[in-house]
Structure formats: C-alpha cells, structure tokens
Design an enzyme around this catalytic site. Structure first.
Site, PDB file in Angstrom:
ATOM      1  N   ASN A 159      64.756  14.575 -55.754  1.00 55.29           N
ATOM      2  CA  ASN A 159      66.165  14.432 -56.169  1.00 55.29           C
ATOM      3  C   ASN A 159      66.449  13.292 -57.145  1.00 55.29           C
ATOM      4  O   ASN A 159      67.384  13.379 -57.935  1.00 55.29           O
ATOM      5  CB  ASN A 159      67.083  14.372 -54.943  1.00 55.29           C
ATOM      6  CG  ASN A 159      66.763  13.253 -54.010  1.00 55.29           C
ATOM      7  OD1 ASN A 159      65.700  12.647 -54.085  1.00 55.29           O
ATOM      8  ND2 ASN A 159      67.683  12.964 -53.108  1.00 55.29           N
ATOM      9  N   LYS A 182      52.252  10.624 -55.315  1.00 53.74           N
ATOM     10  CA  LYS A 182      52.367  12.085 -55.266  1.00 53.74           C
ATOM     11  C   LYS A 182      53.833  12.466 -55.380  1.00 53.74           C
ATOM     12  O   LYS A 182      54.587  12.405 -54.418  1.00 53.74           O
ATOM     13  CB  LYS A 182      51.796  12.646 -53.955  1.00 53.74           C
ATOM     14  CG  LYS A 182      51.542  14.143 -54.052  1.00 53.74           C
ATOM     15  CD  LYS A 182      51.657  14.869 -52.740  1.00 53.74           C
ATOM     16  CE  LYS A 182      53.055  15.054 -52.283  1.00 53.74           C
ATOM     17  NZ  LYS A 182      53.929  15.843 -53.177  1.00 53.74           N
ATOM     18  N   ARG A 286      77.985  12.959 -56.856  1.00 51.25           N
ATOM     19  CA  ARG A 286      76.903  12.415 -57.662  1.00 51.25           C
ATOM     20  C   ARG A 286      75.608  13.169 -57.318  1.00 51.25           C
ATOM     21  O   ARG A 286      75.378  13.504 -56.157  1.00 51.25           O
ATOM     22  CB  ARG A 286      76.738  10.922 -57.325  1.00 51.25           C
ATOM     23  CG  ARG A 286      75.909  10.132 -58.296  1.00 51.25           C
ATOM     24  CD  ARG A 286      76.016   8.658 -57.940  1.00 51.25           C
ATOM     25  NE  ARG A 286      75.391   8.406 -56.654  1.00 51.25           N
ATOM     26  CZ  ARG A 286      74.183   7.858 -56.493  1.00 51.25           C
ATOM     27  NH1 ARG A 286      73.482   7.491 -57.530  1.00 51.25           N
ATOM     28  NH2 ARG A 286      73.692   7.648 -55.293  1.00 51.25           N
ATOM     29  N   GLU A 389      72.358  17.651 -42.775  1.00 50.40           N
ATOM     30  CA  GLU A 389      72.477  17.100 -44.118  1.00 50.40           C
ATOM     31  C   GLU A 389      72.836  18.259 -45.062  1.00 50.40           C
ATOM     32  O   GLU A 389      72.075  19.225 -45.155  1.00 50.40           O
ATOM     33  CB  GLU A 389      71.122  16.479 -44.492  1.00 50.40           C
ATOM     34  CG  GLU A 389      71.189  15.459 -45.564  1.00 50.40           C
ATOM     35  CD  GLU A 389      69.816  14.796 -45.823  1.00 50.40           C
ATOM     36  OE1 GLU A 389      68.772  15.342 -45.431  1.00 50.40           O
ATOM     37  OE2 GLU A 389      69.821  13.727 -46.454  1.00 50.40           O
TER      38      GLU A 389
HETATM   39  P1  NAD Z   1      60.634  16.737 -48.402  1.00 52.05           P
HETATM   40  O1  NAD Z   1      60.449  15.973 -47.150  1.00 52.05           O
HETATM   41  O2  NAD Z   1      60.577  18.206 -48.351  1.00 52.05           O
HETATM   42  O3  NAD Z   1      59.550  16.299 -49.482  1.00 52.05           O
HETATM   43  C1  NAD Z   1      59.374  14.964 -49.859  1.00 52.05           C
HETATM   44  C2  NAD Z   1      57.984  14.782 -50.420  1.00 52.05           C
HETATM   45  O4  NAD Z   1      57.032  15.036 -49.394  1.00 52.05           O
HETATM   46  C3  NAD Z   1      57.622  15.730 -51.553  1.00 52.05           C
HETATM   47  O5  NAD Z   1      56.780  15.046 -52.456  1.00 52.05           O
HETATM   48  C4  NAD Z   1      56.837  16.819 -50.841  1.00 52.05           C
HETATM   49  O6  NAD Z   1      55.928  17.461 -51.693  1.00 52.05           O
HETATM   50  C5  NAD Z   1      56.090  16.000 -49.821  1.00 52.05           C
HETATM   51  N1  NAD Z   1      55.642  16.713 -48.634  1.00 52.05           N
HETATM   52  C6  NAD Z   1      56.212  17.751 -48.004  1.00 52.05           C
HETATM   53  N2  NAD Z   1      55.492  18.090 -46.911  1.00 52.05           N
HETATM   54  C7  NAD Z   1      54.433  17.234 -46.857  1.00 52.05           C
HETATM   55  C8  NAD Z   1      53.349  17.040 -45.957  1.00 52.05           C
HETATM   56  N3  NAD Z   1      53.188  17.809 -44.881  1.00 52.05           N
HETATM   57  N4  NAD Z   1      52.461  16.052 -46.210  1.00 52.05           N
HETATM   58  C9  NAD Z   1      52.623  15.244 -47.275  1.00 52.05           C
HETATM   59  N5  NAD Z   1      53.634  15.369 -48.159  1.00 52.05           N
HETATM   60  C10 NAD Z   1      54.537  16.353 -47.941  1.00 52.05           C
HETATM   61  O7  NAD Z   1      62.019  16.213 -49.005  1.00 52.05           O
HETATM   62  P2  NAD Z   1      62.715  16.656 -50.359  1.00 52.05           P
HETATM   63  O8  NAD Z   1      63.324  18.010 -50.131  1.00 52.05           O
HETATM   64  O9  NAD Z   1      61.835  16.464 -51.526  1.00 52.05           O
HETATM   65  O10 NAD Z   1      63.859  15.562 -50.483  1.00 52.05           O
HETATM   66  C11 NAD Z   1      65.061  15.664 -49.816  1.00 52.05           C
HETATM   67  C12 NAD Z   1      65.079  14.778 -48.586  1.00 52.05           C
HETATM   68  O11 NAD Z   1      64.737  13.447 -48.957  1.00 52.05           O
HETATM   69  C13 NAD Z   1      66.440  14.667 -47.948  1.00 52.05           C
HETATM   70  O12 NAD Z   1      66.331  14.712 -46.547  1.00 52.05           O
HETATM   71  C14 NAD Z   1      66.929  13.301 -48.390  1.00 52.05           C
HETATM   72  O13 NAD Z   1      67.888  12.731 -47.543  1.00 52.05           O
HETATM   73  C15 NAD Z   1      65.684  12.530 -48.427  1.00 52.05           C
HETATM   74  N6  NAD Z   1      65.802  11.380 -49.305  1.00 52.05           N
HETATM   75  C16 NAD Z   1      65.864  10.146 -48.734  1.00 52.05           C
HETATM   76  C17 NAD Z   1      66.025   9.026 -49.519  1.00 52.05           C
HETATM   77  C18 NAD Z   1      66.095   7.672 -48.896  1.00 52.05           C
HETATM   78  O14 NAD Z   1      65.869   6.702 -49.616  1.00 52.05           O
HETATM   79  N7  NAD Z   1      66.380   7.532 -47.625  1.00 52.05           N
HETATM   80  C19 NAD Z   1      66.113   9.157 -50.907  1.00 52.05           C
HETATM   81  C20 NAD Z   1      66.044  10.428 -51.471  1.00 52.05           C
HETATM   82  C21 NAD Z   1      65.881  11.542 -50.647  1.00 52.05           C
END
Ligand code: NAD
Length: 486
Positions: A159, A182, A286, A389
């Site tokens: 995001n 990654k 945003r 969420e």
């Molecule tokens: P996601 O958890 O699906 O993926 C995040 C990352 O993890 C990606 O790079 C994905 O390829 C990787 N990933 C997925 N499964 C994995 C596994 N089993 N092993 C290793 N890596 C793996 O999240 P998303 O959809 O990319 O992002 C949205 C989420 O991120 C929302 O829940 C949001 O709230 C959160 N987020 C948190 C913050 C924060 O600072 N707290 C900031 C931005 C986004």
C-alpha cells in the site's frame, strides 16, 4: 516529463543480489499490473527458495564490512540516496501511481514522506551512543554500547511502496545492518527502482538485496530459519504477521511487526466540526482508504452525528474517481478484486443490520477495480465493519452518548495502532491520551505519520516502532561490559 512506458521500461526487472541484477534460478517471472486498467505494466523475475538463500548469502558476506564502515560513511550514502530520490520525485510518484493506483498528488506526498526516512536515518547514523558509569558498589566501570544486530530480512506491503521500504532499509543501514528486502508482489517496482538508486550512489554490493516473488512463503521460511539471519521486520496483515512470529520463534529471532489497524475516529460534541470534517476526509480517504492508519470507525456524539454525516457526505459525493494519473482524481482504484469484494461485503452487512448508505455503496464498472467513495450512517453494534479492517473508501458512522461510552467503543477492538480524537476541551484531550489503547494518536488531526515520530501499535497491531529516535534501535543490540576499577 518521462512517458509512462519509458519510466516502466527503466525499472530493473531482475532480482538484486550481491550488487548484481540476476534472473531467478528457475527462470520464473511475475506480472505487475496497473489496478486502474488491469493491464500488465512489467514482467519481472520471481524468486524461488534458492534465490532467497543466495540473497541471504550476499547479505551475510557483506555484514562485517558494513558493520565496521564508519557511521559517517553510512550516513553520507543514505544522504546521497535521499538527494537522488528527491531529484527523481516525479518518476517515483508516477511509478507508484501506476503500480498501486493512488492519485499522483498523493504519490508525490509519499515520495516526500518516504524519502524523509533516508534523510532522518542519515542523521541518526552518527548519533548512536552508549553509557559509561560506575557500578553502585564502586568496584567496576560499566560500559554499555550498541552493536548492529546483523543481517535483516525486511518484508513490506503493497500500500505504501516507497515509504514502507525506506522506513526499514534506512534505519537498518544506518545501524550497520545488511538487508534482504522482499516487497509485496503486487507493487514491487518501486523497491526495484529504489535499489537502483542505492546502487547508483555507491552502497556496497550485498548490503541491500531485493528479491521479488509470488512464492512469498516458500522463499521466506528458509531465510527465517537460517541461523545467519538476526532480525525480521515485517509490515503487513496481522494474520501473516502471526505466522511469521511463529516461524521466528524457532530461533528466537528478533522481530518488528507493523500489523493491521482498526482506528477509531472520535468526534466529541465540543469538537471544531470544520476541523473534524477535514480530518475525517484525510484519515479515511487518503490512499483510497488502504492505509493501516485509515480511520475505520467514526464514533460521533449523537447530538452532532446528523450534521457530521451530512457534511462529510456532501464532500464525499463530490470526489472524483478515476485513474490516479488523471487531473483532479481523489479516489483511484482499489488494489484488486478481492479488495472491492471486501468493501462491498462490509457495506452489505452493515446495511442488513440497519445502517443507511448516504452516498456510494457500489463497485464501479471496469476496467480496473474501483469502489465508489461511500458514507454509511447509523452503523449498529455487531456490524462486521466495526471489527474488520475495511481497507477501502468507506466511512462508517456510529454514535455514542457520553465520554465513557465513546472510550469503551473506541477501545472495543483487538487492534491498537492509531486513534483520532476531536475535542476542544483541553482536559478531555489529555484524558484521551491516557485512555486510548493505541500506539499513536491524532488529537484534532487526521494524519500522524512523520519520519521523526515512533510509528507503531499495541495489541494485535504489532511490536516495535519505526521512525523517530526509536527506529534505529530495532536494528541494534545492547552490549554491556564490566571492567574492574582496580
Ligand atoms: P499481507 O500480510 O498480505 O502481505 C504483506 C507482505 O507479506 C507482502 O510482501 C506479502 O508478499 C508477504 N507475505 C504474505 N504471506 C507471507 C508468508 N507466508 N511469508 C512471508 N511473507 C508473506 O499484507 P498486505 O495486503 O500487503 O498489506 C495490507 C496489510 O498491511 C493491512 O492489514 C495493513 O493494515 C497492514 N499495514 C500495516 C502497516 C503498519 O505500519 N502497521 C502499514 C501498512 C500496511
């Protein structure tokens, strides 16, 4: 101004390992798409487990050299990267709009914000200090120093493609750690473009390695299990974060986890309503609502809920939806079909339980994955939209009766990343700082992110902090030495 095609063609489409751009050993690729059109932007290398371990080899080989590189040298490389990213603001912004969908003006904002981590940590690199003192018995001198924790694995979400990468890479490098990064498979181009900048300014080979893959689990598990890895920093969903913590527990690996949010946005009856409306629009829309800090639940005093709802609805109904590259667009596409289905499902559930749709409430015809900016009022307790969420452009309003009720509703969540509170009562504002169970808070403000501030959450929103004075300590370990006085 560079064309879209030329820009995309200038992004490396290989893995970056040990200072070399290389294909994955198995020759696999993945397509990166524009969510506004569904079209493929660029086909890039997709790593398998062996490639990930090769990247860790490179990070481990470079670790000692980087840890002993003078802090000033590390600082100046980060500073040079900051200057080059700033020069390439237009390119970085357009690239993020193309792969992620956010409006161009917001993408420029992210370049400024994300780049600030490079500058901030270039300044912090030379300010890592320790302590020296006499023990209470007077028999020994205590020396406390900070050491780089070692090779680190950094996993980022889709995001905020630039800011989530710089928020990890910059403090790691400043602390003297080498990294394997990654990025998310949906938006990896910005990280590859950033790796090119780091290479151009002269960051030594192997200090930063980037692996892109659509086999995230398969590639990550062996890296996390490898004894040479010393740190895992993850930003993403709570669900994935939990599985990574479990994997990391095998080797008692240090972890930082920036996970999901469910931010309350509380508007008291004494709030400045003009400011609350502006803050609400920023906190909700945003990044097309796709931020971990996005206000998820608007909790508004019953005496002003009607007016608040009608004022935000007027503004939301006027928002322009379209491809982020078009002039005046406020709302770009959601990242994919699944995200559209999530927003649609949460709105349908809220309506089935008695909420009213004041504007929007529908997905829009493609190409691209668009959902109309939406306001739903009278959201009833028990609605899924209050516990999940949303990650989409849906502003959901519930009401409260008194302060204790507002606090109870705000804290009625397993998450604790950020809260927003609007009140003109100073004493109440101070009470809220104590009472909100969140790692961050906007008091009469809808956006809190800043490179100089410690970003992070409590409860299921995670562990650790990024940015601020705290951020570099995620990549340092404390060493204590005792020396006899005689
Ligand atoms: P996601 O958890 O699906 O993926 C995040 C990352 O993890 C990606 O790079 C994905 O390829 C990787 N990933 C997925 N499964 C994995 C596994 N089993 N092993 C290793 N890596 C793996 O999240 P998303 O959809 O990319 O992002 C949205 C989420 O991120 C929302 O829940 C949001 O709230 C959160 N987020 C948190 C913050 C924060 O600072 N707290 C900031 C931005 C986004």
């Amino acid at each position: 101004m560079i064309t879209e095609a030329d820009l995309v063609a200038s992004v490396p489409n290989q893995l970056f390992i040990g200072g070399q751009w290389v294909d994955g050993a198995a020759g696999e690729t993945l397509d990166v798409r524009d969510p506004a059109t569904g079209e493929v932007l660029r086909t890039i290398a997709s790593a398998r487990a062996d490639d990930g371990l090769r990247a860790l080899d490179a990070a481990a080989s470079a670790a000692d050299g980087w840890a002993t590189t003078a802090p000033r040298v590390r600082a100046e490389l980060l500073r040079a990267a900051f200057e080059l990213v700033r020069e390439r603001t237009d390119e970085f912004a357009l690239l993020m709009t193309l792969e992620m969908g956010k409006p161009l003006a917001e993408a420029r904002g992210e370049v400024a914000y994300g780049n600030e981590f490079l500058r901030w940590f270039s300044e912090e690199a030379v300010r890592v200090t320790g302590r020296y003192g006499l023990n209470p018995e007077g028999t020994g001198h205590m020396v406390v120093s900070q050491r780089p924790v070692g090779p680190s694995y950094l996993i980022t979400p889709w995001n905020f493609p630039l800011a989530m990468a710089t928020r990890k890479i910059a403090p790691a490098l400043a602390a003297g750690c080498t990294v394997v990064v990654k990025p998310a498979e949906l938006t990896p181009l910005t990280t590859l473009f950033l790796a090119k900048v780091l290479q151009e300014v002269g960051v030594p080979d192997g200090v930063v390695n980037v692996i892109t893959t659509h086999h995230s689990r398969e590639v990550s598990a062996p890296i996390i299990a490898d004894p040479r890895l010393r740190k895992l920093s993850f930003t993403g969903s709570t669900e994935v974060g939990r599985t990574l913590i479990a994997q990391a527990s095998e080797r008692v690996l240090r972890v930082s986890m920036e996970l999901g949010g469910n931010a309350p946005f509380v508007v008291f009856e004494d709030a400045d309503l003009d400011a609350a409306v502006e803050g609400a629009l920023a906190a909700k829309f945003r990044n097309i609502g796709q931020a971990c800090t996005a206000a998820n639940r608007f909790i508004v005093h019953e005496s002003i809920a009607e007016e608040f709802a009608s004022r935000v609805t007027e503004r939301v109904a006027a928002m322009k939806v379209g491809r982020g590259t078009e002039d005046g667009v406020n709302i770009g596409p959601l990242i994919d079909d699944r995200a559209v289905a999530t927003s649609a499902g949460l709105v349908a559930d809220a309506v089935a339980r008695g909420a009213r749709v004041l504007t929007g409430g529908e997905s829009l015809d493609g190409p691209g994955t668009f959902y109309a900016p939406t306001v739903v009022a009278d959201v009833q307790p028990g609605s899924e939209i209050l516990t999940n969420e949303i990650f989409g452009p849906v502003l959901a309003i519930a009401t409260f009766t008194d302060e204790a009720h507002a606090v109870a509703l705000a804290n009625d969540t397993e998450y604790g990343l950020v809260s927003y509170v609007y009140t003109r009562d100073l004493a109440r504002g101070h009470r809220m700082i104590d009472l909100m169970q969140t790692g961050m808070m906007g008091l009469n403000l809808g956006v809190v992110s800043n490179a100089a501030a410690p970003f992070g959450g409590v409860k299921l929103s995670g562990l650790g902090r990024e940015g601020g004075l705290e951020g570099i300590h995620e990549y340092l370990s404390t060493k204590y030495t005792l020396i006899p006085t005689s």
